[in-house]
Scaffold this active site. Structure first.
Site, PDB file in Angstrom:
ATOM      1  N   PRO A 158       0.849  -1.207   0.000  1.00 49.63           N
ATOM      2  CA  PRO A 158       0.000   0.000   0.000  1.00 49.63           C
ATOM      3  C   PRO A 158       0.877   1.248   0.000  1.00 49.63           C
ATOM      4  O   PRO A 158       1.784   1.364   0.817  1.00 49.63           O
ATOM      5  CB  PRO A 158      -0.784  -0.097   1.309  1.00 49.63           C
ATOM      6  CG  PRO A 158      -0.543  -1.476   1.837  1.00 49.63           C
ATOM      7  CD  PRO A 158       0.728  -1.972   1.226  1.00 49.63           C
ATOM      8  N   GLU A 159       0.630   2.134  -0.923  1.00 45.41           N
ATOM      9  CA  GLU A 159       1.346   3.402  -0.938  1.00 45.41           C
ATOM     10  C   GLU A 159       0.376   4.501  -0.510  1.00 45.41           C
ATOM     11  O   GLU A 159      -0.761   4.216  -0.146  1.00 45.41           O
ATOM     12  CB  GLU A 159       1.951   3.645  -2.323  1.00 45.41           C
ATOM     13  CG  GLU A 159       3.005   2.568  -2.647  1.00 45.41           C
ATOM     14  CD  GLU A 159       4.066   3.038  -3.620  1.00 45.41           C
ATOM     15  OE1 GLU A 159       4.356   4.244  -3.647  1.00 45.41           O
ATOM     16  OE2 GLU A 159       4.607   2.200  -4.349  1.00 45.41           O
ATOM     17  N   HIS A 162      -5.338 -14.368   9.005  1.00 41.54           N
ATOM     18  CA  HIS A 162      -4.572 -13.118   8.998  1.00 41.54           C
ATOM     19  C   HIS A 162      -5.383 -11.892   9.434  1.00 41.54           C
ATOM     20  O   HIS A 162      -4.921 -10.773   9.267  1.00 41.54           O
ATOM     21  CB  HIS A 162      -3.921 -12.827   7.637  1.00 41.54           C
ATOM     22  CG  HIS A 162      -3.135 -13.966   7.088  1.00 41.54           C
ATOM     23  ND1 HIS A 162      -2.080 -14.542   7.776  1.00 41.54           N
ATOM     24  CD2 HIS A 162      -3.249 -14.657   5.938  1.00 41.54           C
ATOM     25  CE1 HIS A 162      -1.577 -15.536   7.038  1.00 41.54           C
ATOM     26  NE2 HIS A 162      -2.277 -15.632   5.927  1.00 41.54           N
ATOM     27  N   ARG A 178       1.528 -10.536   6.001  1.00 38.63           N
ATOM     28  CA  ARG A 178       2.965 -10.477   6.288  1.00 38.63           C
ATOM     29  C   ARG A 178       3.285  -9.818   7.620  1.00 38.63           C
ATOM     30  O   ARG A 178       4.432  -9.813   8.043  1.00 38.63           O
ATOM     31  CB  ARG A 178       3.685  -9.785   5.129  1.00 38.63           C
ATOM     32  CG  ARG A 178       3.492 -10.568   3.827  1.00 38.63           C
ATOM     33  CD  ARG A 178       4.248  -9.963   2.680  1.00 38.63           C
ATOM     34  NE  ARG A 178       5.680  -9.949   2.910  1.00 38.63           N
ATOM     35  CZ  ARG A 178       6.551  -9.376   2.108  1.00 38.63           C
ATOM     36  NH1 ARG A 178       6.136  -8.765   1.008  1.00 38.63           N
ATOM     37  NH2 ARG A 178       7.834  -9.403   2.381  1.00 38.63           N
ATOM     38  N   ARG A 231      23.277  17.642  -4.052  1.00 33.80           N
ATOM     39  CA  ARG A 231      23.079  16.219  -3.768  1.00 33.80           C
ATOM     40  C   ARG A 231      23.372  15.405  -5.015  1.00 33.80           C
ATOM     41  O   ARG A 231      22.731  15.599  -6.045  1.00 33.80           O
ATOM     42  CB  ARG A 231      21.654  15.958  -3.288  1.00 33.80           C
ATOM     43  CG  ARG A 231      21.397  16.461  -1.892  1.00 33.80           C
ATOM     44  CD  ARG A 231      20.013  16.069  -1.458  1.00 33.80           C
ATOM     45  NE  ARG A 231      19.610  16.840  -0.291  1.00 33.80           N
ATOM     46  CZ  ARG A 231      19.519  16.331   0.938  1.00 33.80           C
ATOM     47  NH1 ARG A 231      19.791  15.078   1.147  1.00 33.80           N
ATOM     48  NH2 ARG A 231      19.135  17.097   1.941  1.00 33.80           N
TER      49      ARG A 231
END
Ligand code: ZN
Length: 271
Positions: A2-3, A91, A110, A152
């Site tokens: 999931p983002e 789960h 997970r 950077r």
């Protein structure tokens, strides 16, 4: 995984079910998440009303009367709002039972997700205190992006994925935003011009906005917060399209590995 768009979609889906509701009970079936769910947490939150449903980076923030629950979906977690007597699935690790008879149910094969409670200012919690600005806030603007890229040498894609600098730009969205901004992911951050930074800032917002509108992108095991399995894949330009023709110019999309993550780009369109 999931983002930000999946988390924001979850937040929007859950809000009408949980806001102003009282927590009747927290039933934890398996404490072993990324960090063990604290013993005694159920006692602390029971009876409290949920006053706000917020998000910071990929954390959902449930603002209670005397504290805040910080909930992270981890690599494979999802939340559903279901009638409390719905049979549990494998789960399913905890239920937040509400006075409406619904349960907010967390499933995570997970177990990299987490549930943490703080009575302090949530933004000052160690998990949130060092995060960079949200992509949709005024603090994340072209000048900011230009400034953080100065001196950077790190590749621009890796800079975008550094949550101390900006949150919510995960692997998929970094590749897609760089394609739209016509910048190669391996470009050193310091080589971006002001115009590049402005284009990239707009591309990041556009990609995330579109994904939120589509309800997230790619998770097979993701369910919408109301329990429906609806979820459709956003049209991706380069992500996971190695060797296939660029949707803009037809050149084969290339892939490379950066920081152990796959990156995709078009060698013609991106400079
Ligand atoms: Zn192309």
């Amino acid at each position: 995984m999931p983002e930000l768009p999946e988390v924001e979609t979850t937040r929007r889906g859950l809000t009408p079910h949980v806001r102003r509701r009282r927590i009747a009970a927290l039933n934890v079936y398996d404490r072993r998440l990324r960090w063990p769910v604290a013993r005694g947490l159920a006692r602390k939150v029971a009876g409290q009303r949920i006053e706000r449903v917020g998000r910071r980076a990929k954390y959902l923030l449930l603002g209670l009367e005397s504290g805040t629950l910080l909930l992270h979906l981890g690599m494979s977690g999802n939340l559903r709002a279901v009638p409390a007597d719905t049979p549990r699935l494998k789960h399913d690790h905890f239920d937040l039972l509400l006075d409406s008879g619904l349960a907010v149910r967390f499933n995570d094969p997970r177990r990299f997700g987490s549930l943490v409670y703080t009575e302090g200012e949530p933004g000052e919690h160690p998990l949130l205190a060092r995060l960079g600005p949200e992509p949709f806030t005024a603090a994340f603007n072209a000048e900011y992006l230009f400034r953080i890229t100065r001196r950077r040498r790190v590749a621009i894609k890796q800079l975008l994925m550094n949550s101390n600098l900006v949150v919510g730009v995960g692997n998929i969205y970094a590749s897609e935003a760089l394609f739209r901004a016509r910048l190669r992911p391996q470009r050193q951050a310091r080589t971006l011009s002001r115009a590049d930074a402005a284009r990239l800032m707009r591309a990041i917002r556009a990609v995330l906005r579109q994904a939120i509108r589509a309800g997230g992108t790619t998770l097979r095991d993701y369910l919408k917060a109301d329990g429906s399995p609806g979820y459709f894949r956003q049209r991706l330009y380069v992500y996971e399209r190695r060797g296939r023709p660029c949707r803009r110019c037809g050149s084969p999309v290339r892939a490379l590995t950066q920081g152990q993550r796959s990156t995709y780009y078009c060698p013609q369109c991106q400079k």
